[in-house]
Every structure is written in structure tokens, then in C-alpha cells.
Design a protein around this motif. Structure first.
Motif, PDB file in Angstrom:
ATOM      1  N   GLY A  10       0.812  -1.209   0.000  1.00 27.40           N
ATOM      2  CA  GLY A  10       0.000   0.000   0.000  1.00 27.40           C
ATOM      3  C   GLY A  10       0.845   1.257   0.000  1.00 27.40           C
ATOM      4  N   GLY A  11       0.484   2.211  -0.849  1.00 29.72           N
ATOM      5  CA  GLY A  11       1.203   3.483  -0.938  1.00 29.72           C
ATOM      6  C   GLY A  11       2.450   3.358  -1.802  1.00 29.72           C
ATOM      7  N   GLY A  12       3.090   4.502  -2.029  1.00 32.23           N
ATOM      8  CA  GLY A  12       4.335   4.518  -2.786  1.00 32.23           C
ATOM      9  C   GLY A  12       4.188   4.049  -4.222  1.00 32.23           C
ATOM     10  N   PRO A  13       5.321   3.790  -4.877  1.00 30.17           N
ATOM     11  CA  PRO A  13       5.304   3.458  -6.296  1.00 30.17           C
ATOM     12  C   PRO A  13       4.744   2.068  -6.614  1.00 30.17           C
ATOM     13  CG  PRO A  13       7.520   3.328  -5.437  1.00 30.17           C
ATOM     14  CD  PRO A  13       6.671   3.916  -4.349  1.00 30.17           C
ATOM     15  N   TYR A  49      12.740   1.163  -2.778  1.00 30.64           N
ATOM     16  CA  TYR A  49      11.631   1.582  -1.915  1.00 30.64           C
ATOM     17  C   TYR A  49      11.426   0.507  -0.851  1.00 30.64           C
ATOM     18  CZ  TYR A  49      10.933   4.575  -5.930  1.00 30.64           C
ATOM     19  OH  TYR A  49      11.132   5.473  -6.945  1.00 30.64           O
ATOM     20  N   VAL A  50      11.115   0.934   0.364  1.00 34.39           N
ATOM     21  CA  VAL A  50      10.940   0.014   1.479  1.00 34.39           C
ATOM     22  C   VAL A  50       9.476  -0.017   1.910  1.00 34.39           C
ATOM     23  CG1 VAL A  50      11.563  -0.396   3.898  1.00 34.39           C
ATOM     24  CG2 VAL A  50      13.316   0.302   2.258  1.00 34.39           C
ATOM     25  N   TYR A  51       8.983  -1.216   2.154  1.00 35.93           N
ATOM     26  CA  TYR A  51       7.625  -1.436   2.644  1.00 35.93           C
ATOM     27  C   TYR A  51       7.708  -2.235   3.943  1.00 35.93           C
ATOM     28  CZ  TYR A  51       5.747   0.301  -1.710  1.00 35.93           C
ATOM     29  OH  TYR A  51       5.413   1.117  -2.772  1.00 35.93           O
ATOM     30  N   ARG A  52       7.005  -1.764   4.976  1.00 36.13           N
ATOM     31  CA  ARG A  52       7.022  -2.426   6.288  1.00 36.13           C
ATOM     32  C   ARG A  52       5.694  -3.124   6.552  1.00 36.13           C
ATOM     33  NH1 ARG A  52      11.614  -1.242   8.712  1.00 36.13           N
ATOM     34  NH2 ARG A  52      12.681   0.658   8.082  1.00 36.13           N
ATOM     35  N   ARG A  53       5.793  -4.283   7.201  1.00 37.72           N
ATOM     36  CA  ARG A  53       4.600  -5.075   7.488  1.00 37.72           C
ATOM     37  C   ARG A  53       3.667  -4.308   8.421  1.00 37.72           C
ATOM     38  NH1 ARG A  53       6.497  -9.902   9.927  1.00 37.72           N
ATOM     39  NH2 ARG A  53       6.171  -8.892  11.912  1.00 37.72           N
ATOM     40  N   THR A  55       0.251  -4.294  10.963  1.00 43.33           N
ATOM     41  CA  THR A  55      -0.374  -5.221  11.897  1.00 43.33           C
ATOM     42  C   THR A  55      -1.770  -5.573  11.414  1.00 43.33           C
ATOM     43  OG1 THR A  55      -1.178  -3.393  13.251  1.00 43.33           O
ATOM     44  CG2 THR A  55       0.935  -4.353  13.869  1.00 43.33           C
ATOM     45  N   GLY A  56      -2.269  -6.693  11.873  1.00 47.04           N
ATOM     46  CA  GLY A  56      -3.624  -7.102  11.524  1.00 47.04           C
ATOM     47  C   GLY A  56      -3.677  -7.974  10.291  1.00 47.04           C
ATOM     48  N   GLU A  57      -4.883  -8.293   9.921  1.00 51.32           N
ATOM     49  CA  GLU A  57      -5.148  -9.151   8.765  1.00 51.32           C
ATOM     50  C   GLU A  57      -6.019  -8.393   7.779  1.00 51.32           C
ATOM     51  OE1 GLU A  57      -3.835 -12.153   8.279  1.00 51.32           O
ATOM     52  OE2 GLU A  57      -2.846 -12.162  10.214  1.00 51.32           O
ATOM     53  N   PRO A  58      -5.974  -8.644   6.516  1.00 55.34           N
ATOM     54  CA  PRO A  58      -5.075  -9.561   5.844  1.00 55.34           C
ATOM     55  C   PRO A  58      -3.645  -9.017   5.817  1.00 55.34           C
ATOM     56  CG  PRO A  58      -6.321  -8.350   4.212  1.00 55.34           C
ATOM     57  CD  PRO A  58      -6.857  -7.948   5.573  1.00 55.34           C
ATOM     58  N   LEU A  59      -2.707  -9.878   5.485  1.00 52.63           N
ATOM     59  CA  LEU A  59      -1.303  -9.492   5.443  1.00 52.63           C
ATOM     60  C   LEU A  59      -1.095  -8.371   4.424  1.00 52.63           C
ATOM     61  CD1 LEU A  59       1.616 -10.010   6.317  1.00 52.63           C
ATOM     62  CD2 LEU A  59       1.744 -11.777   4.544  1.00 52.63           C
ATOM     63  N   SER A  60      -0.469  -7.279   4.879  1.00 54.51           N
ATOM     64  CA  SER A  60      -0.198  -6.153   3.980  1.00 54.51           C
ATOM     65  C   SER A  60       1.042  -5.407   4.457  1.00 54.51           C
ATOM     66  CB  SER A  60      -1.388  -5.209   3.900  1.00 54.51           C
ATOM     67  OG  SER A  60      -1.614  -4.608   5.152  1.00 54.51           O
ATOM     68  N   TYR A  61       1.593  -4.618   3.552  1.00 53.74           N
ATOM     69  CA  TYR A  61       2.800  -3.831   3.815  1.00 53.74           C
ATOM     70  C   TYR A  61       2.540  -2.392   3.377  1.00 53.74           C
ATOM     71  CZ  TYR A  61       5.264  -8.213   4.563  1.00 53.74           C
ATOM     72  OH  TYR A  61       5.658  -9.429   5.062  1.00 53.74           O
ATOM     73  N   GLY A  62       3.039  -1.439   4.176  1.00 52.39           N
ATOM     74  CA  GLY A  62       2.865  -0.035   3.858  1.00 52.39           C
ATOM     75  C   GLY A  62       4.179   0.613   3.465  1.00 52.39           C
ATOM     76  N   PHE A  63       4.108   1.536   2.532  1.00 50.88           N
ATOM     77  CA  PHE A  63       5.279   2.270   2.050  1.00 50.88           C
ATOM     78  C   PHE A  63       5.887   3.085   3.185  1.00 50.88           C
ATOM     79  CE2 PHE A  63       6.844   6.274  -0.032  1.00 50.88           C
ATOM     80  CZ  PHE A  63       7.992   5.720  -0.581  1.00 50.88           C
ATOM     81  N   ASP A  64       7.203   3.009   3.331  1.00 46.13           N
ATOM     82  CA  ASP A  64       7.935   3.761   4.350  1.00 46.13           C
ATOM     83  C   ASP A  64       8.705   4.884   3.649  1.00 46.13           C
ATOM     84  OD1 ASP A  64       9.527   4.791   6.350  1.00 46.13           O
ATOM     85  OD2 ASP A  64      10.272   2.852   7.028  1.00 46.13           O
ATOM     86  N   ALA A  65       8.102   6.051   3.575  1.00 50.27           N
ATOM     87  CA  ALA A  65       8.717   7.187   2.867  1.00 50.27           C
ATOM     88  C   ALA A  65       9.937   7.730   3.616  1.00 50.27           C
ATOM     89  CB  ALA A  65       7.682   8.288   2.689  1.00 50.27           C
ATOM     90  N   ALA A  66      10.063   7.445   4.893  1.00 52.06           N
ATOM     91  CA  ALA A  66      11.174   7.978   5.693  1.00 52.06           C
ATOM     92  C   ALA A  66      12.471   7.195   5.502  1.00 52.06           C
ATOM     93  CB  ALA A  66      10.796   7.972   7.170  1.00 52.06           C
ATOM     94  N   THR A  67      12.401   5.999   4.955  1.00 52.81           N
ATOM     95  CA  THR A  67      13.612   5.201   4.766  1.00 52.81           C
ATOM     96  C   THR A  67      14.399   5.736   3.574  1.00 52.81           C
ATOM     97  OG1 THR A  67      12.493   3.266   5.631  1.00 52.81           O
ATOM     98  CG2 THR A  67      14.493   2.878   4.371  1.00 52.81           C
ATOM     99  N   PRO A  68      15.679   6.052   3.803  1.00 52.90           N
ATOM    100  CA  PRO A  68      16.480   6.571   2.690  1.00 52.90           C
ATOM    101  C   PRO A  68      16.791   5.522   1.664  1.00 52.90           C
ATOM    102  CG  PRO A  68      17.823   6.386   4.678  1.00 52.90           C
ATOM    103  CD  PRO A  68      16.443   5.958   5.025  1.00 52.90           C
TER     104      PRO A  68
END
Length: 68
Positions: A10-13, A49-53, A55-68
Motif C-alpha cells: 500500500g502506498g508509494g510506487p 523503496y521500502v515497505y514495512r509489514r 499489523t492485523g489481517e489480511p497481510l499487507s505492507y505499507g510504504f515507508d517514505a522515511a527510509t532513505p
């Protein structure tokens, strides 16, 4: 036997992309190739680009804009 799970980014490119993962990694890295304009260069450049897991279900990852 490997138990694959489907996760959505979710999010990002890579927003909306679905991937299959094993063991629910905490971080995923998505890379896209970049064009290198220097003649005869063998260098390869990738945008990362980095995506972090999430919490919760279903399994998803969110874009981490702060990671260089």
C-alpha cells in the motif's frame, strides 16, 4: 513444503501490487531499474523503496517514505 502467503503493498510506487511471501518478513524491498545515460557504462542503478509489514489481517505492507 513452503507455505506462501499473499500480501498487498500500500502506498508509494508499488501501491496495489500483490506479492507472495514466506514467514511474513517485517520489511520488503521493491526496486525499479533506472536508465544510465553515460556511454559505455556498465553501472546498474536501481531506485529502492521500502515497505514495512502492517499489523492485523489480511497481510499487507505499507510504504515507508522515511527510509532513505
Amino acid at each position: 513444503m513452503v507455505d506462501w502467503e499473499v500480501a498487498t503493498l500500500g502506498g508509494g510506487p508499488a501501491d496495489g501490487l500483490t506479492v507472495r511471501v514466506v514467514d511474513r518478513p517485517s520489511v520488503l524491498q521493491v526496486v525499479y531499474p533506472c536508465a544510465v545515460d553515460t556511454p559505455a557504462s556498465e553501472a546498474q542503478v536501481q531506485a529502492m523503496y521500502v515497505y514495512r509489514r502492517r499489523t492485523g489481517e489480511p497481510l499487507s505492507y505499507g510504504f515507508d517514505a522515511a527510509t532513505p
